[in-house]
Enzyme design. Structure first.
Site, PDB file in Angstrom:
ATOM      1  N   ILE A  63      -0.979   7.641  19.424  1.00  0.00           N
ATOM      2  CA  ILE A  63      -1.213   7.486  20.862  1.00  0.00           C
ATOM      3  C   ILE A  63      -0.957   6.018  21.183  1.00  0.00           C
ATOM      4  O   ILE A  63      -1.657   5.146  20.688  1.00  0.00           O
ATOM      5  CB  ILE A  63      -2.654   7.876  21.255  1.00  0.00           C
ATOM      6  N   ALA A  82       4.114  -2.688  -2.876  1.00  0.00           N
ATOM      7  CA  ALA A  82       3.047  -3.278  -3.692  1.00  0.00           C
ATOM      8  C   ALA A  82       1.843  -2.348  -3.759  1.00  0.00           C
ATOM      9  O   ALA A  82       1.358  -1.885  -2.722  1.00  0.00           O
ATOM     10  CB  ALA A  82       2.634  -4.627  -3.112  1.00  0.00           C
ATOM     11  N   GLY A  95       0.832  -1.200   0.000  1.00  0.00           N
ATOM     12  CA  GLY A  95       0.000   0.000   0.000  1.00  0.00           C
ATOM     13  C   GLY A  95       0.863   1.245   0.000  1.00  0.00           C
ATOM     14  O   GLY A  95       1.908   1.282   0.663  1.00  0.00           O
ATOM     15  N   TYR A  96       0.433   2.246  -0.773  1.00  0.00           N
ATOM     16  CA  TYR A  96       1.243   3.464  -0.857  1.00  0.00           C
ATOM     17  C   TYR A  96       0.336   4.693  -0.914  1.00  0.00           C
ATOM     18  O   TYR A  96       0.445   5.537  -1.788  1.00  0.00           O
ATOM     19  CB  TYR A  96       2.171   3.403  -2.077  1.00  0.00           C
ATOM     20  N   GLY A  97      -0.570   4.768   0.019  1.00  0.00           N
ATOM     21  CA  GLY A  97      -1.422   5.952   0.127  1.00  0.00           C
ATOM     22  C   GLY A  97      -0.775   6.959   1.070  1.00  0.00           C
ATOM     23  O   GLY A  97       0.444   7.014   1.194  1.00  0.00           O
ATOM     24  N   THR A  98      -1.617   7.724   1.769  1.00  0.00           N
ATOM     25  CA  THR A  98      -1.126   8.760   2.676  1.00  0.00           C
ATOM     26  C   THR A  98      -0.169   8.180   3.715  1.00  0.00           C
ATOM     27  O   THR A  98       0.897   8.742   3.976  1.00  0.00           O
ATOM     28  CB  THR A  98      -2.324   9.383   3.442  1.00  0.00           C
ATOM     29  N   LYS A 148     -12.128   0.028  17.030  1.00  0.00           N
ATOM     30  CA  LYS A 148     -11.084   0.330  18.014  1.00  0.00           C
ATOM     31  C   LYS A 148     -11.491  -0.188  19.395  1.00  0.00           C
ATOM     32  O   LYS A 148     -10.655  -0.691  20.155  1.00  0.00           O
ATOM     33  CB  LYS A 148     -10.814   1.832  18.023  1.00  0.00           C
ATOM     34  N   GLY A 205     -11.744  18.323   5.302  1.00  0.00           N
ATOM     35  CA  GLY A 205     -11.073  17.043   5.085  1.00  0.00           C
ATOM     36  C   GLY A 205     -11.066  16.141   6.309  1.00  0.00           C
ATOM     37  O   GLY A 205     -10.430  15.089   6.301  1.00  0.00           O
TER      38      GLY A 205
END
Lengths: 445, 445
Positions: A151, A59, A26-29, A220, A202
């Protein structure tokens, strides 16, 4: 020096100084920020790990898109082959979604690679399967970034509080909803206006459902409850109620009462008078006293309040989302997993030995704040408090005031069970004395 | 499943299920609570460790005193022989003091035993020697309880933030002084009155010097700076100024300015314009803006605010002292050290690879709040601000108001160097226009 048993138990894995191979899925934010920091702090990380990190590949689903920062030749759309490489030691999953990352993470673990994931939905849904695969292969499964980004509550529950008993974890673990509720509280704006503002800035996604309906927080909560109580709690075990029905009037009423409404994820150990224990996890809007440390958590910040038997009350506060804070948590996990590859040893993993029963939501004890419009005539109060008494709901405070349209009656209960409350609210609604129920909110303890 | 390198690196030490032998040195408030919890949670701890904890002995200086909770035959005044026993794996030091525990801890480490200590003075004074002994014997040295008891900042700096760069750590790490300052702030009481109250309630010791003069906080600052900056910072490197000269007037002036006075331990990375870095650690009364999360830390609570490059701002809050919270931290460390004895591996230890220079206090940049009585005549302001300018102190705000005895002038500076400030204050004091300096306080950034 006397005979040392410890020296013989220490077994360097790859050997100090040897590189640790990293596969980034993965190569997002988050992924791009992880890679940027890995490069920026390469020397520092090498010192902390005992060997250099070496990126084996990144990848992505579409290799034709430009991917700034990925070195020539390292981009691939074949995640499976990347994971299979002998020189990959740690697999970092920052793709998102559930089914595809699940397959890849299981494959990595079963191939003897340690895994770092930031994927709360995956962990909340499939932690048992993942933990089992990690145990079988004796590798690490780290997921600090899955809860409240940087955190460090996952590490704290796994390690720092490993000698204590956790009784309750209450957290503001979703920044979007906290931004909306805090904005409503400080400006008097409506839910719809603050949601629009959050979208504009955003903080909220185009489809905000997962945030505003509490699903993100519920993932969570499942993870925190599992760690805190050493009991498998899954996403589906978490009662979940979002903030989309909270009105400006609810906020104003909370203010009048010296309280603020927060979306809390509450994980608790329930102890019956006979000593039997169960656990419960729930997410819902909650009235929090203004003096409570969680009340002052503003904007999109997150905070997690832990009540432990010996440690007492602890709170952890910070940025719960965003590329850099999430990447910080991912990199901390990469350092941990890589240290273990170099020096041997394994991080404490999932450990659900306690295996406590999960309470059904109806059994969960809590306190309620019931705000109603009622007929302004003698005998109403007696009628309505009788309904409460009949349903085992005892009252802590009763406030009645004149309104322009009947009287307003606010009941705050002592601790009661959810199912008793539900019945009570149904009977109150059905009573001719009640003109309308403005809101039913739960109170934090 | 492909060929696994990881499985071969995992080397159980004692082997899962085997007992871990514990030697407890010291049996005061903390030691007795550690033993009580070890017994109460024995089953839980065994699950978390992978083998049972077995107490081999409790060393005290006077075995004739009754020691409630110590099993028959386990009390000894021969700590050295207890440490030497082959069936002792982890030595827990909760004696206090420096020289005697230093000898015992070194002996234990050199004998291949892992050590858990709660002793901040020992760690702040001798961390290099202890870390070296632990590294040589490849054993663990844990000291979570040495800083802020159960607030898990040591573990967080060592592990959770291991992939990030720490820029600053500001902490309220002494409960006694926070109790005194908070009481002065909320009631207007004098320092002397609040110290008496703290003594009466048991928050202050008979000789309160170590707390009120900041020595206790300075030990913790040294430990936090060492961990945060991977650089050895010792107690003697920490600039230290206590709270005993803070007056009710100072508190009132801070309130007027929307601030509160806290005794902060501040550890920071100083980056010069040319990129060279140094570190500094200091403890002094500090003006903190009321909106800052540290401002609302009340009573004897502790909190540590960490500023990291990627994680952003994090805060950790809780009980920083007391038998049970300290014992919680000690037990968390016992679980960690014991897990490593059973499963192999070592916790990340002291790692001072960065070895940054320590800035002399005169070079440390900060902002100042200078409160003076000055002559009430034309030209005074010009004279005094000229003194500041000459000493490279630029002013952020200037407030002059009439007083009953001359005028009052409050200067708040931009960031300036300590040595420039010191010269400035000397020249201001010597100026005929200045009737008296009420206070010089530093501001938090």
């Amino acid at each position: 020096m006397t005979d040392s048993t410890a020296a013989t138990t220490f077994n360097p894995g790859k050997g100090a100084g040897e590189p640790v191979g990293i596969a980034l899925l993965g190569y997002g934010t988050v992924g791009s920020e992880v890679l940027r920091l890995m490069r920026k702090y390469a020397d520092e990380l090498e010192h902390r790990i005992g060997g250099p990190l070496e990126l084996r590949g990144v990848a992505v689903s579409d290799v034709s898109k430009p991917r700034k920062g990925v070195p020539e030749g390292l981009l691939t759309d074949d995640a499976r082959s990347l994971i299979d490489r002998d020189d990959v030691d740690v697999v970092v999953e920052v793709i998102g979604g559930i089914d595809y990352p699940r397959e890849l993470v299981l494959k990595a673990l079963r191939s003897g690679k340690s895994v770092v994931t930031a994927n709360k939905a995956l962990v909340a849904a499939h932690a048992d399967e993942l933990a089992e695969a990690a145990d079988e292969a004796q590798v690490d499964l780290y997921f600090e970034a899955a809860v409240a980004a940087a955190i460090p509550v996952v590490g704290v529950l796994r390690r720092s509080l490993a000698g204590d008993q956790i009784n309750r974890i209450s957290g503001i673990v979703n920044g979007t909803t906290n931004f909306i509720l805090d904005g409503m509280d400080s400006t008097g704006a409506s839910y719809e206006d603050m949601l629009a503002e959050a979208t504009r800035l955003g903080y909220a996604e185009a489809d905000p459902t997962a945030d505003v309906e509490g699903h993100d927080a519920a993932s969570k909560a499942a993870i925190l409850a599992s760690l805190g109580f050493h009991t498998r709690v899954k996403f589906d075990d978490v009662y979940c109620e979002g903030i989309s029905r909270i009105t400006a009037d609810d906020i104003a009423a909370a203010q009048e009462a010296g309280q603020v409404i927060k979306l809390l994820a509450i994980c608790e150990r329930i102890v019956e008078p006979d000593g039997t224990e169960s656990v419960a996890a729930r997410v819902h809007p909650t009235l929090v006293d203004r003096a409570h440390p969680l009340a002052s958590v503003s904007q999109s910040y997150n905070a997690i309040f832990v009540e432990a038997e010996a440690a007492g009350n602890l709170m952890f506060y910070g940025n719960g989302a965003g590329g850099a804070p999430t990447a910080s948590a991912v990199l901390g996990d990469i350092v941990g997993a890589s240290r273990n590859k170099v020096h041997g040893g394994r991080a404490p993993g999932e450990n659900t030995y306690a295996n406590l029963p999960i309470a059904t939501f109806g059994e969960v004890p809590t306190r309620f704040h019931i705000d109603m419009r009622v007929q302004d005539r003698a005998g109403v109060l007696a009628d309505l408090t009788a309904i409460c008494a009949r349903n085992k709901i005892s009252l802590r405070t009763v406030r009645q005031e004149e309104g322009h349209d009947g009287a307003r009656l606010i009941l705050v209960t002592h601790t009661a069970r959810e199912e008793d409350l539900e019945r009570t609210v149904q009977e109150l609604s059905a009573s001719p004395a009640v003109l309308g129920i403005n809101s039913v909110l739960r109170l934090a303890d």
